[in-house]
Motif scaffolding. Structure first.
Motif, PDB file in Angstrom:
ATOM      1  N   VAL A   1       0.785  -1.057  -0.111  1.00  0.00           N
ATOM      2  CA  VAL A   1      -0.098   0.054  -0.073  1.00  0.00           C
ATOM      3  C   VAL A   1       0.844   1.063  -0.030  1.00  0.00           C
ATOM      4  N   GLY A   2       2.253   1.052  -0.145  1.00  0.00           N
ATOM      5  CA  GLY A   2       3.029   2.349  -0.036  1.00  0.00           C
ATOM      6  C   GLY A   2       3.467   2.887  -1.305  1.00  0.00           C
ATOM      7  N   ASN A   3       4.423   3.864  -1.749  1.00  0.00           N
ATOM      8  CA  ASN A   3       4.596   4.098  -2.969  1.00  0.00           C
ATOM      9  C   ASN A   3       5.302   3.335  -3.665  1.00  0.00           C
ATOM     10  N   HIS A   4       5.309   3.139  -5.003  1.00  0.00           N
ATOM     11  CA  HIS A   4       6.386   2.396  -5.748  1.00  0.00           C
ATOM     12  C   HIS A   4       6.067   0.734  -5.446  1.00  0.00           C
ATOM     13  N   ALA A   5       5.114   0.492  -4.989  1.00  0.00           N
ATOM     14  CA  ALA A   5       4.598  -0.966  -4.918  1.00  0.00           C
ATOM     15  C   ALA A   5       4.919  -2.042  -5.830  1.00  0.00           C
ATOM     16  N   ALA A   6       4.530  -1.591  -7.177  1.00  0.00           N
ATOM     17  CA  ALA A   6       4.834  -2.305  -8.382  1.00  0.00           C
ATOM     18  C   ALA A   6       6.288  -2.600  -8.601  1.00  0.00           C
ATOM     19  N   HIS A   7       6.796  -1.514  -8.531  1.00  0.00           N
ATOM     20  CA  HIS A   7       8.446  -1.476  -8.571  1.00  0.00           C
ATOM     21  C   HIS A   7       8.910  -2.605  -7.572  1.00  0.00           C
ATOM     22  N   LEU A   8       8.578  -2.247  -6.331  1.00  0.00           N
ATOM     23  CA  LEU A   8       9.109  -3.196  -5.173  1.00  0.00           C
ATOM     24  C   LEU A   8       8.774  -4.633  -5.242  1.00  0.00           C
ATOM     25  N   LEU A   9       7.561  -4.868  -5.805  1.00  0.00           N
ATOM     26  CA  LEU A   9       7.329  -6.336  -5.791  1.00  0.00           C
ATOM     27  C   LEU A   9       7.894  -6.764  -6.978  1.00  0.00           C
ATOM     28  N   GLU A  10       8.155  -6.203  -7.910  1.00  0.00           N
ATOM     29  CA  GLU A  10       8.947  -6.669  -9.272  1.00  0.00           C
ATOM     30  C   GLU A  10      10.478  -7.084  -8.719  1.00  0.00           C
ATOM     31  N   LEU A  11      10.939  -6.121  -7.863  1.00  0.00           N
ATOM     32  CA  LEU A  11      12.241  -6.310  -7.235  1.00  0.00           C
ATOM     33  C   LEU A  11      12.249  -7.248  -6.359  1.00  0.00           C
ATOM     34  N   ILE A  12      11.204  -7.578  -5.634  1.00  0.00           N
ATOM     35  CA  ILE A  12      11.242  -9.137  -4.865  1.00  0.00           C
ATOM     36  C   ILE A  12      11.516 -10.007  -5.754  1.00  0.00           C
ATOM     37  N   TYR A  13      10.847 -10.078  -6.835  1.00  0.00           N
ATOM     38  CA  TYR A  13      11.037 -11.303  -7.693  1.00  0.00           C
ATOM     39  C   TYR A  13      12.380 -10.984  -8.460  1.00  0.00           C
ATOM     40  N   ASP A  14      12.899 -10.002  -8.936  1.00  0.00           N
ATOM     41  CA  ASP A  14      14.053  -9.993  -9.594  1.00  0.00           C
ATOM     42  C   ASP A  14      15.388 -10.527  -8.580  1.00  0.00           C
ATOM     43  N   LEU A  15      14.991 -10.213  -7.356  1.00  0.00           N
ATOM     44  CA  LEU A  15      16.174 -10.608  -6.283  1.00  0.00           C
ATOM     45  C   LEU A  15      15.802 -11.994  -5.830  1.00  0.00           C
TER      46      LEU A  15
ATOM     47  N   PRO B   1       3.804 -16.734  -4.916  1.00  0.00           N
ATOM     48  CA  PRO B   1       4.390 -17.855  -6.029  1.00  0.00           C
ATOM     49  C   PRO B   1       5.685 -17.723  -6.575  1.00  0.00           C
ATOM     50  N   PRO B   2       6.501 -18.490  -6.873  1.00  0.00           N
ATOM     51  CA  PRO B   2       7.831 -18.129  -7.372  1.00  0.00           C
ATOM     52  C   PRO B   2       7.792 -17.992  -8.818  1.00  0.00           C
ATOM     53  N   ASP B   3       6.539 -18.312  -9.675  1.00  0.00           N
ATOM     54  CA  ASP B   3       6.400 -17.762 -11.032  1.00  0.00           C
ATOM     55  C   ASP B   3       5.073 -16.931 -10.951  1.00  0.00           C
ATOM     56  N   GLY B   4       5.074 -15.906 -10.046  1.00  0.00           N
ATOM     57  CA  GLY B   4       4.099 -14.900 -10.062  1.00  0.00           C
ATOM     58  C   GLY B   4       3.839 -14.218 -11.450  1.00  0.00           C
ATOM     59  N   ASP B   5       2.515 -13.710 -11.413  1.00  0.00           N
ATOM     60  CA  ASP B   5       2.403 -13.028 -12.843  1.00  0.00           C
ATOM     61  C   ASP B   5       2.596 -11.410 -12.491  1.00  0.00           C
ATOM     62  N   VAL B   6       3.986 -10.981 -12.854  1.00  0.00           N
ATOM     63  CA  VAL B   6       4.586  -9.881 -12.585  1.00  0.00           C
ATOM     64  C   VAL B   6       3.882  -8.766 -13.418  1.00  0.00           C
ATOM     65  N   ASP B   7       3.532  -8.926 -14.654  1.00  0.00           N
ATOM     66  CA  ASP B   7       3.000  -8.249 -15.630  1.00  0.00           C
ATOM     67  C   ASP B   7       1.558  -7.790 -14.995  1.00  0.00           C
ATOM     68  N   GLU B   8       0.986  -8.901 -14.919  1.00  0.00           N
ATOM     69  CA  GLU B   8      -0.549  -8.905 -14.357  1.00  0.00           C
ATOM     70  C   GLU B   8      -0.566  -8.044 -13.141  1.00  0.00           C
ATOM     71  N   MET B   9       0.257  -7.883 -11.922  1.00  0.00           N
ATOM     72  CA  MET B   9       0.419  -7.254 -10.760  1.00  0.00           C
ATOM     73  C   MET B   9       0.639  -5.910 -11.212  1.00  0.00           C
ATOM     74  N   LYS B  10       1.526  -5.436 -12.164  1.00  0.00           N
ATOM     75  CA  LYS B  10       1.794  -3.893 -12.591  1.00  0.00           C
ATOM     76  C   LYS B  10       0.483  -3.380 -13.220  1.00  0.00           C
ATOM     77  N   ARG B  11      -0.163  -4.223 -13.980  1.00  0.00           N
ATOM     78  CA  ARG B  11      -1.070  -3.634 -14.739  1.00  0.00           C
ATOM     79  C   ARG B  11      -2.300  -3.323 -13.631  1.00  0.00           C
ATOM     80  N   VAL B  12      -2.420  -3.952 -12.483  1.00  0.00           N
ATOM     81  CA  VAL B  12      -3.594  -4.112 -11.708  1.00  0.00           C
ATOM     82  C   VAL B  12      -3.234  -2.867 -10.734  1.00  0.00           C
ATOM     83  N   TRP B  13      -1.864  -2.858 -10.243  1.00  0.00           N
ATOM     84  CA  TRP B  13      -1.539  -1.665  -9.446  1.00  0.00           C
ATOM     85  C   TRP B  13      -1.754  -0.203 -10.127  1.00  0.00           C
ATOM     86  N   GLN B  14      -1.483  -0.336 -11.461  1.00  0.00           N
ATOM     87  CA  GLN B  14      -1.648   1.147 -12.216  1.00  0.00           C
ATOM     88  C   GLN B  14      -3.273   1.514 -12.202  1.00  0.00           C
ATOM     89  N   ASN B  15      -4.047   0.441 -12.290  1.00  0.00           N
ATOM     90  CA  ASN B  15      -5.494   0.645 -12.279  1.00  0.00           C
ATOM     91  C   ASN B  15      -5.910   0.923 -10.860  1.00  0.00           C
TER      92      ASN B  15
END
Length: 426
Positions: A240-254, A263-277
């Motif tokens: 619920v903080g700022n930059h949430a989509a970036h930080l969640l993507e970073l959690i996967y990148d790291l 989920p190890p193979d989470g749908d990051v693209d879907e998450m980024k789209r939903v966060w933007q919405n």
């Protein structure tokens, strides 16, 4: 008044490789903290000649111009010395669970004040620390996680900053105190705390120090030993903080997701789209995280690891199940009917709030605003009404009620009791 109560003055001196930075804070937010309770607490510590300062996150918030919701205090007095002081002054103490860690909670003028003795870590295992008490403010500051959380504020407004926390706050930087690797290995949860505070302080989504990310990647496996409850507290705040989509993507990148219940193979693209919405519509944390789950089985695994609430789990399962099938009618895009029909048919008390989260997920801003002011219509027929017209069998009553409900639904929920009863063939 506070110059009289303050225990010590700032003294400029070299401290290891850092220098003590001091300044005087005089803001309305700071002055508003001085209730009758805090004034009384300060008098007690001053009388017994023990130092008392505001510590940690409250200092960070005050420097950022915010009035902190919670204020923690640090002191040179030991727990035993605090208990003696409070007993002598007739001050009530509550919740002694924190005493072994150095925390005493005093209650004055209907306010609770948590005061913790300065500490140093003598042994850590990545989850817990064995501590010893100290009177050295810098040593206590060294054991804290981030520079912006390592400052103290005297009751006269003097800031005590050993690790450039104020400078980092001014520059919107989030850095560990000293060695990032050492701080992380003391408590692996600090990885998620770094992300959480990055979302609160940083202006840009990707302005991390490379050595910090390297330390996080190298030590990510340590999160596997942290309890799910502690992880979930931090993860919700990240989302619920700022930059949430970036930080969640970073959690996967790291490569951290597998250790924290995602989920190890989470749908990051879907998450980024939903966060933007949803980001501007106050989504619940699970609304964003649900986008990572491809199947309901992944929600079940997450729940086993994080032990989320039943409400949170059910929301995730609902979104995963209905995000594709429950959508607006393309022929009538401004019509709420698919969603209101679902709510009425489900007859569940929380169905409207779930559908609101679904509309945030889908980015349906107009429909969401309409649903927020929509009231669920009451079905005007009961079993008692059917018995009065001669229908006695429980099975027949159930079938008749369902038939009349379908008629009521086709009328857009407009028919009243008499109109519905007229459809019965008696």
């Amino acid at each position: 008044m506070w110059s009289r109560l303050a225990s010590v003055r700032a003294v400029s001196r070299a401290v290891c490789f850092r220098s003590l930075f001091t300044m005087r804070l005089k803001t309305d937010e700071f002055q508003s903290l001085f209730t009758d309770g805090l004034n009384g607490l300060a008098e007690v510590f001053a009388k017994h000649r023990y130092e008392l300062r505001i510590a940690g996150g409250a200092v960070r918030d005050l420097l950022a111009g915010k009035r902190p919701e919670d204020v923690d205090f640090a002191t040179t007095a030991t727990p035993e010395e605090m208990k003696h002081m409070f007993q002598t002054a007739g001050i009530r103490m509550i919740n002694n669970k924190g005493e072994k860690h150095g925390t005493i909670t005093a209650r004055l003028h209907n306010e609770n004040f948590e005061v913790t003795t300065l500490r140093v870590d003598v042994q850590t295992d990545g989850r817990h620390a064995e501590v010893e008490f100290t009177t050295d403010w810098q040593k206590d500051s060294e054991r804290r996680d981030l520079t912006i959380n390592s400052m103290f504020l005297g009751l006269d407004g003097t800031l005590y900053d050993y690790f450039k926390g104020y400078e980092d706050l001014q520059n919107h930087k989030v850095r560990f105190v000293g060695s990032a690797e050492q701080r992380i290995q003391e408590d692996y949860l600090r990885i998620l705390r770094y992300f959480r505070f990055y979302g609160r302080v940083a202006l840009k989504p990707d302005n991390h120090e490379p050595e910090t990310l390297a330390a996080i990647r190298a030590n990510g496996r340590g999160l596997a030993a942290i309890s799910g409850e502690r992880i979930w507290v931090e993860l919700k705040k990240i989302v619920v903080g700022n930059h949430a989509a970036h930080l969640l993507e970073l959690i996967y990148d790291l490569e951290l997701a597998q250790y924290i219940g995602l989920p190890p193979d989470g749908d990051v693209d879907e998450m980024k789209r939903v966060w933007q919405n949803a980001k501007d519509r106050s989504p619940k944390p699970m609304t964003i995280l649900a986008a990572l789950f491809r199947w309901s089985e992944e929600v079940e695994k997450m729940d086993i690891r994080l032990k989320v609430s039943r409400e949170e789990k059910n929301l995730a399962l609902f979104l995963v199940k209905h995000r594709r099938e429950l959508r607006r009618n393309q022929e009538e895009p401004d019509n709420l009917r698919p969603f209101t029909d679902f709510i009425i048919d489900s007859r569940e008390p929380d169905s409207q709030s779930k559908v609101c989260e679904l509309l945030k997920y889908q980015g349906e801003e107009k429909l969401l605003s309409e649903l927020l002011v929509w009231s669920i219509p009451r079905f005007p027929i009961s079993g008692h009404d059917l018995r009065k017209v001669g229908i006695a069998s429980g099975k027949e009553i159930g079938a008749t009620l369902q038939m009349l409900r379908d008629v009521w639904k086709k009328s857009h929920y407009q028919m009243d009791k008499d109109e519905l009863l007229s459809h019965l063939k008696l």
